[in-house]
Enzyme design. Structure first.
Site, short mmCIF file in Angstrom:
data_model
loop_
_atom_site.label_atom_id
_atom_site.label_comp_id
_atom_site.label_asym_id
_atom_site.label_seq_id
_atom_site.Cartn_x
_atom_site.Cartn_y
_atom_site.Cartn_z
N LYS A 102 0.85 -1.20 0.00
CA LYS A 102 0.00 0.00 0.00
C LYS A 102 0.87 1.24 0.00
O LYS A 102 2.05 1.21 0.39
CB LYS A 102 -0.94 0.04 1.22
CG LYS A 102 -0.26 0.04 2.61
CD LYS A 102 0.19 1.39 3.12
CE LYS A 102 0.93 1.29 4.45
NZ LYS A 102 1.74 2.43 4.80
N ASP A 150 -2.47 -1.93 9.95
CA ASP A 150 -2.60 -1.91 8.49
C ASP A 150 -3.19 -3.21 7.93
O ASP A 150 -3.45 -3.30 6.73
CB ASP A 150 -1.23 -1.70 7.82
CG ASP A 150 -0.71 -0.29 8.02
OD1 ASP A 150 -1.51 0.60 8.36
OD2 ASP A 150 0.50 -0.08 7.83
P1 ATP Z 1 4.21 -0.58 7.83
O1 ATP Z 1 4.18 0.13 6.51
O2 ATP Z 1 2.95 -1.41 8.09
O3 ATP Z 1 4.60 0.26 8.98
P2 ATP Z 1 6.67 -1.72 6.93
O4 ATP Z 1 6.30 -2.02 5.52
O5 ATP Z 1 7.47 -0.50 7.18
O6 ATP Z 1 5.35 -1.70 7.78
P3 ATP Z 1 7.32 -4.49 7.25
O7 ATP Z 1 7.98 -4.84 5.97
O8 ATP Z 1 5.92 -4.91 7.45
O9 ATP Z 1 7.45 -2.92 7.53
O10 ATP Z 1 8.26 -5.09 8.39
C1 ATP Z 1 8.56 -4.52 9.62
C2 ATP Z 1 9.23 -5.58 10.50
O11 ATP Z 1 8.25 -6.56 10.82
C3 ATP Z 1 10.35 -6.34 9.80
O12 ATP Z 1 11.57 -5.72 9.99
C4 ATP Z 1 10.28 -7.73 10.44
O13 ATP Z 1 11.13 -7.81 11.56
C5 ATP Z 1 8.84 -7.87 10.97
N1 ATP Z 1 8.01 -8.84 10.21
C6 ATP Z 1 7.16 -9.73 10.72
N2 ATP Z 1 6.52 -10.42 9.78
C7 ATP Z 1 6.95 -9.96 8.60
C8 ATP Z 1 6.65 -10.28 7.24
N3 ATP Z 1 5.79 -11.24 6.91
N4 ATP Z 1 7.29 -9.58 6.28
C9 ATP Z 1 8.14 -8.60 6.62
N5 ATP Z 1 8.49 -8.27 7.88
C10 ATP Z 1 7.89 -8.93 8.88
#
Ligand code: ATP
Length: 321
Positions: free
Chosen positions: A13, A156
């Site tokens: 997203k 989210d």
């Molecule tokens: P958001 O935009 O919802 O704040 P993000 O995209 O910045 O999230 P994610 O890629 O969802 O961040 O990952 C954040 C942390 O969550 C990762 O560093 C990891 O340690 C943990 N994590 C747990 N499950 C997952 C997954 N399926 N994929 C990625 N990271 C995950």
């Protein structure tokens, strides 16, 4: 067992508007956000094994990862694991019989810790594959059960379950659809190292406490009208992200990336969610390909992915790996 292997797609997203209010007593910030799901996605596969699962424990035998999966846990810390366990528990509470073990494989295409809800989208995809599997063996649990598990898993997750274009309030989990016309062409510029979402929120609080003029943007009227009209230039002009200032404060190099994308001709560049991914809105697919090429040539980013929105929410796809 009827279906042996089920695959789902988990879409990233971008926040077209991300207004962030004060921290609440529970630690979460009050948000007013407009989400748009993107074609960029991860894939999750669930494979049913022949061995039996314990009556009460997890049904997951192994979780394997591929793609850009650095820093992603392959155990119960992964949101995918938690999502499967929670939906299985809900089916067990309804009296589903003994289940077999399953194997999960997650292929990451969404940048990790990139502000694009990758982990949340994976959790939503896990709910979809588990629902597709278990609804073959029991009365299907209603969508409202998946929605409440989604909200427990993260702010989210409910949006990534639905996709499209939606207004989110509260922590972002109270959702209503936003009328949107047309397709939007983005370039997602990926940085080498991620940013921690809680750290970016904390930085915003600190900047506000230290007297920086960073108001909470809660009015989405003009952006909503621009989306309804399918007016890409007006959408570009009205993109808002209250987390951009703290993300830049933690990662000053983002300013250069935003400038490079706009110099390359993007209508507008904005930090995606908590960053550090930068999202550039472009006129059309050819324009996006051009902007992506120039961003790569700038040497400021490790990848630049063209993507379109709005895309679907997490959904089961027919093919197998
Ligand atoms: P958001 O935009 O919802 O704040 P993000 O995209 O910045 O999230 P994610 O890629 O969802 O961040 O990952 C954040 C942390 O969550 C990762 O560093 C990891 O340690 C943990 N994590 C747990 N499950 C997952 C997954 N399926 N994929 C990625 N990271 C995950």
């Amino acid at each position: 067992m009827g279906v042996e292997q089920i695959r789902a797609r988990a879409h990233a997203k971008v926040n077209l508007h991300l207004g962030v209010g004060q921290a609440r007593a529970d630690g979460y910030h009050e948000l007013v956000t407009i989400f748009q799901s993107l074609s960029l996605h991860d894939e999750l596969e669930l494979k049913v094994l022949s061995k039996r699962a314990p009556k009460h424990g997890s049904v997951i035998d192994t979780l394997t990862l591929s793609g850009q999966a650095k820093g992603v846990p392959d155990d119960e810390d992964n949101l995918v694991w938690q999502a499967v366990d929670k939906l299985v528990a809900a089916y067990r509470a309804e009296g589903i019989g003994q289940l077999p073990m399953v194997e999960l494989h997650l292929r990451k295409g969404i940048p990790v810790a990139g502000g694009m809800a990758g982990g949340s989208a994976d959790a939503a995809a896990a709910l979809r594959v588990t629902q597709a599997w278990l609804s073959e063996h029991a009365d299907p649990l209603p969508e409202s059960v998946l929605e409440s598990i989604a909200a427990e898993l993260g702010s989210d997750v409910p949006f990534t379950l639905h996709g499209g274009t939606m207004l989110g309030t509260g922590r972002g989990e109270n959702l209503i659809p936003v009328m949107s016309r047309g397709h939007y062409h983005w370039v997602l510029a990926v940085s080498a190292a991620g940013l921690s979402t809680p750290e970016v929120f904390h930085k915003l609080d600190q900047l506000r406490e230290s007297g920086r003029e960073l108001p909470a943007h809660t009015d989405t009227t003009v952006l909503s009208r621009s989306l309804l009209n399918g007016d890409v230039a007006a959408v570009a002009a009205n993109l808002v992200n209250d987390l951009q200032a703290p993300a830049i404060s933690l990662r000053p190099g983002l300013r250069q990336i935003l400038a490079a994308g706009e110099e390359a001709g993007a209508l507008r560049g904005i930090v995606s969610g908590s960053g550090p991914t930068c999202a550039f809105l472009c006129r059309d697919a050819a324009h996006a390909a051009e902007v992506a090429g120039e961003l790569i040539d700038s040497g400021l980013v490790i990848a630049a992915h063209p993507a379109q929105g709005p895309a679907e929410g997490a959904h089961v796809v027919p093919e197998t790996f």
